[in-house]
Scaffold this active site. Structure first.
Site, PDB file in Angstrom:
ATOM      1  N   HIS A 226       0.842  -1.207   0.000  1.00 48.25           N
ATOM      2  CA  HIS A 226       0.000   0.000   0.000  1.00 48.25           C
ATOM      3  C   HIS A 226       0.879   1.260   0.000  1.00 48.25           C
ATOM      4  O   HIS A 226       0.585   2.235  -0.697  1.00 48.25           O
ATOM      5  CB  HIS A 226      -0.884   0.042   1.257  1.00 48.25           C
ATOM      6  CG  HIS A 226      -1.946  -1.019   1.319  1.00 48.25           C
ATOM      7  ND1 HIS A 226      -2.075  -1.883   2.379  1.00 48.25           N
ATOM      8  CD2 HIS A 226      -2.938  -1.339   0.457  1.00 48.25           C
ATOM      9  CE1 HIS A 226      -3.106  -2.691   2.178  1.00 48.25           C
ATOM     10  NE2 HIS A 226      -3.647  -2.389   1.007  1.00 48.25           N
TER      11      HIS A 226
ATOM     12  N   SER B 124      -2.989  -8.044   2.402  1.00 48.90           N
ATOM     13  CA  SER B 124      -3.231  -8.020   3.847  1.00 48.90           C
ATOM     14  C   SER B 124      -3.729  -9.377   4.326  1.00 48.90           C
ATOM     15  O   SER B 124      -3.370  -9.824   5.415  1.00 48.90           O
ATOM     16  CB  SER B 124      -4.259  -6.942   4.205  1.00 48.90           C
ATOM     17  OG  SER B 124      -3.794  -5.677   3.829  1.00 48.90           O
TER      18      SER B 124
ATOM     19  N   LYS C 298     -17.825  -6.857   5.776  1.00 49.87           N
ATOM     20  CA  LYS C 298     -16.520  -7.510   5.727  1.00 49.87           C
ATOM     21  C   LYS C 298     -15.922  -7.568   7.140  1.00 49.87           C
ATOM     22  O   LYS C 298     -15.795  -6.541   7.802  1.00 49.87           O
ATOM     23  CB  LYS C 298     -15.604  -6.700   4.796  1.00 49.87           C
ATOM     24  CG  LYS C 298     -14.418  -7.457   4.274  1.00 49.87           C
ATOM     25  CD  LYS C 298     -13.806  -6.706   3.094  1.00 49.87           C
ATOM     26  CE  LYS C 298     -12.481  -7.289   2.676  1.00 49.87           C
ATOM     27  NZ  LYS C 298     -11.899  -6.582   1.536  1.00 49.87           N
TER      28      LYS C 298
ATOM     29  N   ARG D 194      -1.893  -5.723  -8.688  1.00 46.85           N
ATOM     30  CA  ARG D 194      -0.777  -6.622  -8.403  1.00 46.85           C
ATOM     31  C   ARG D 194      -0.725  -7.624  -9.550  1.00 46.85           C
ATOM     32  O   ARG D 194      -0.515  -7.254 -10.683  1.00 46.85           O
ATOM     33  CB  ARG D 194      -0.996  -7.308  -7.049  1.00 46.85           C
ATOM     34  CG  ARG D 194      -0.789  -6.369  -5.897  1.00 46.85           C
ATOM     35  CD  ARG D 194      -1.375  -6.914  -4.628  1.00 46.85           C
ATOM     36  NE  ARG D 194      -2.824  -6.929  -4.719  1.00 46.85           N
ATOM     37  CZ  ARG D 194      -3.645  -7.211  -3.711  1.00 46.85           C
ATOM     38  NH1 ARG D 194      -3.143  -7.534  -2.547  1.00 46.85           N
ATOM     39  NH2 ARG D 194      -4.939  -7.185  -3.870  1.00 46.85           N
TER      40      ARG D 194
HETATM   41  P1  ADP Z   1      -9.936  -3.799  -0.539  1.00 49.27           P
HETATM   42  O1  ADP Z   1     -10.623  -4.494   0.594  1.00 49.27           O
HETATM   43  O2  ADP Z   1     -10.678  -2.644  -1.093  1.00 49.27           O
HETATM   44  O3  ADP Z   1      -9.426  -4.721  -1.615  1.00 49.27           O
HETATM   45  P2  ADP Z   1      -7.213  -3.491   0.360  1.00 49.27           P
HETATM   46  O4  ADP Z   1      -6.814  -2.825   1.611  1.00 49.27           O
HETATM   47  O5  ADP Z   1      -6.992  -4.960   0.262  1.00 49.27           O
HETATM   48  O6  ADP Z   1      -8.715  -3.112   0.155  1.00 49.27           O
HETATM   49  O7  ADP Z   1      -6.532  -2.778  -0.866  1.00 49.27           O
HETATM   50  C1  ADP Z   1      -6.708  -1.428  -1.131  1.00 49.27           C
HETATM   51  C2  ADP Z   1      -6.041  -1.094  -2.438  1.00 49.27           C
HETATM   52  O8  ADP Z   1      -4.646  -1.287  -2.324  1.00 49.27           O
HETATM   53  C3  ADP Z   1      -6.499  -1.971  -3.606  1.00 49.27           C
HETATM   54  O9  ADP Z   1      -6.547  -1.186  -4.775  1.00 49.27           O
HETATM   55  C4  ADP Z   1      -5.413  -2.996  -3.726  1.00 49.27           C
HETATM   56  O10 ADP Z   1      -5.275  -3.466  -5.063  1.00 49.27           O
HETATM   57  C5  ADP Z   1      -4.202  -2.176  -3.312  1.00 49.27           C
HETATM   58  N1  ADP Z   1      -3.155  -3.051  -2.787  1.00 49.27           N
HETATM   59  C6  ADP Z   1      -3.269  -4.022  -1.888  1.00 49.27           C
HETATM   60  N2  ADP Z   1      -2.085  -4.663  -1.689  1.00 49.27           N
HETATM   61  C7  ADP Z   1      -1.206  -4.060  -2.523  1.00 49.27           C
HETATM   62  C8  ADP Z   1       0.168  -4.281  -2.841  1.00 49.27           C
HETATM   63  N3  ADP Z   1       0.864  -5.270  -2.304  1.00 49.27           N
HETATM   64  N4  ADP Z   1       0.737  -3.451  -3.745  1.00 49.27           N
HETATM   65  C9  ADP Z   1       0.000  -2.468  -4.310  1.00 49.27           C
HETATM   66  N5  ADP Z   1      -1.279  -2.241  -4.098  1.00 49.27           N
HETATM   67  C10 ADP Z   1      -1.897  -3.022  -3.207  1.00 49.27           C
END
Ligand code: ADP
Length: 161
Positions: A18, A129, A42, A91
């Protein structure tokens, strides 16, 4: 008018992936609002307040980034913030299908707000995550994948320190 983008997500918890995306976003936009989803459906490990605090502590020294929570329709929230766009990360190809649907729905709901996708750094392509929590719960070493504060909070949560 500054170029404002909303970066929405669960951030349960924030990872280095992130943060990588945020750094890339800052090269393009004047201001990024990290919008922590308060999705009641969720199930999350951390409360919205805990997630926000970890983001805040991971982001010291970035005055162009603000942190907020939101519920309800993302496009409504983005409009209220005067955002021009929504930022999402890509990703591996597995992200594409869902992100594509989400972006199309948001475009239909609010044609004025574009979704911008940025590719994460190669190191973080397989970092999510949820996988991180799976590893942490079983005592796996997650050092270097998350900011220090998150590392400690996860270990605390799982009774490892
Ligand atoms: P959601 O529940 O909306 O998927 P996340 O917290 O999992 O929320 O992800 C938020 C954003 O960050 C999404 O656009 C996701 O693709 C991006 N994201 C998550 N992990 C990574 C990573 N390792 N590298 C880049 N972007 C990421």
């Amino acid at each position: 008018m500054p170029d404002i983008v909303v970066y929405p997500g669960s951030f349960d918890p924030i990872t280095n992936g992130h943060l990588d995306l945020l750094q890339r976003g800052l090269k393009i936009f004047d201001k990024i609002i990290v919008a922590v989803a308060k999705n009641p459906v969720k199930k999350t490990l951390f409360t919205p307040e805990e997630r926000m605090e970890m983001i805040r502590l991971s982001l010291e020294g970035h005055p162009q980034v603000t942190i907020d929570t939101f519920d309800g329709l993302l496009v409504d929230y983005a409009r209220r913030q005067n955002a021009r766009a929504i930022l999402r990360g890509l990703r591996a190809v597995t992200d594409f299908e869902y992100e594509f649907q989400l972006a199309m729905m948001n475009r239909r709901l609010e044609p004025e707000i574009e979704t911008v996708f940025l590719m994460t750094g190669l190191r973080w392509v397989f970092l999510s995550s949820s996988i991180l929590k799976e590893a942490a719960i079983h005592g796996g070493n997650i050092e270097g994948m998350v900011p220090a504060v998150v590392y400690h909070r996860l270990r605390e949560k799982f009774g490892l320190e």
